[in-house]
Motif scaffolding. Structure first.
Motif: not given
Length: 54
Positions: A26-33, A37-49
Motif C-alpha cells: 500500500k505504500l506507493p498508493d499512499t505516497a501517490r495520494a 493532496s499536497l499539490r491540491i493544497l499548494k494550488s489552493e494556497a496560491k489561488a488564495m494569495k
C-alpha cells in the motif's frame, strides 16, 4: 514522561510502525495520494494569495 512532547525520532518510530503494519504493498498508493493532496493544497494556497487584495 511526556515532558518534552513529541520529538522527531518519535515521529520516525511511529512512521516505521505504520509502514510495517500497512505493508509495502500500500505504500506507493499512499505516497501517490499524499503527493496529490499536497499539490491540491499548494494550488489552493496560491489561488488564495492571488485573490487576496493588498
Amino acid at each position: 514522561m511526556l515532558r518534552n512532547g513529541l520529538e522527531p525520532w518519535h515521529l520516525l518510530i511511529v512512521a516505521a510502525v505504520l509502514i510495517a503494519l500497512s505493508g509495502s504493498k500500500k505504500l506507493p498508493d499512499t505516497a501517490r495520494a499524499l503527493g496529490k493532496s499536497l499539490r491540491i493544497l499548494k494550488s489552493e494556497a496560491k489561488a488564495m494569495k492571488e485573490t487576496d487584495p493588498q
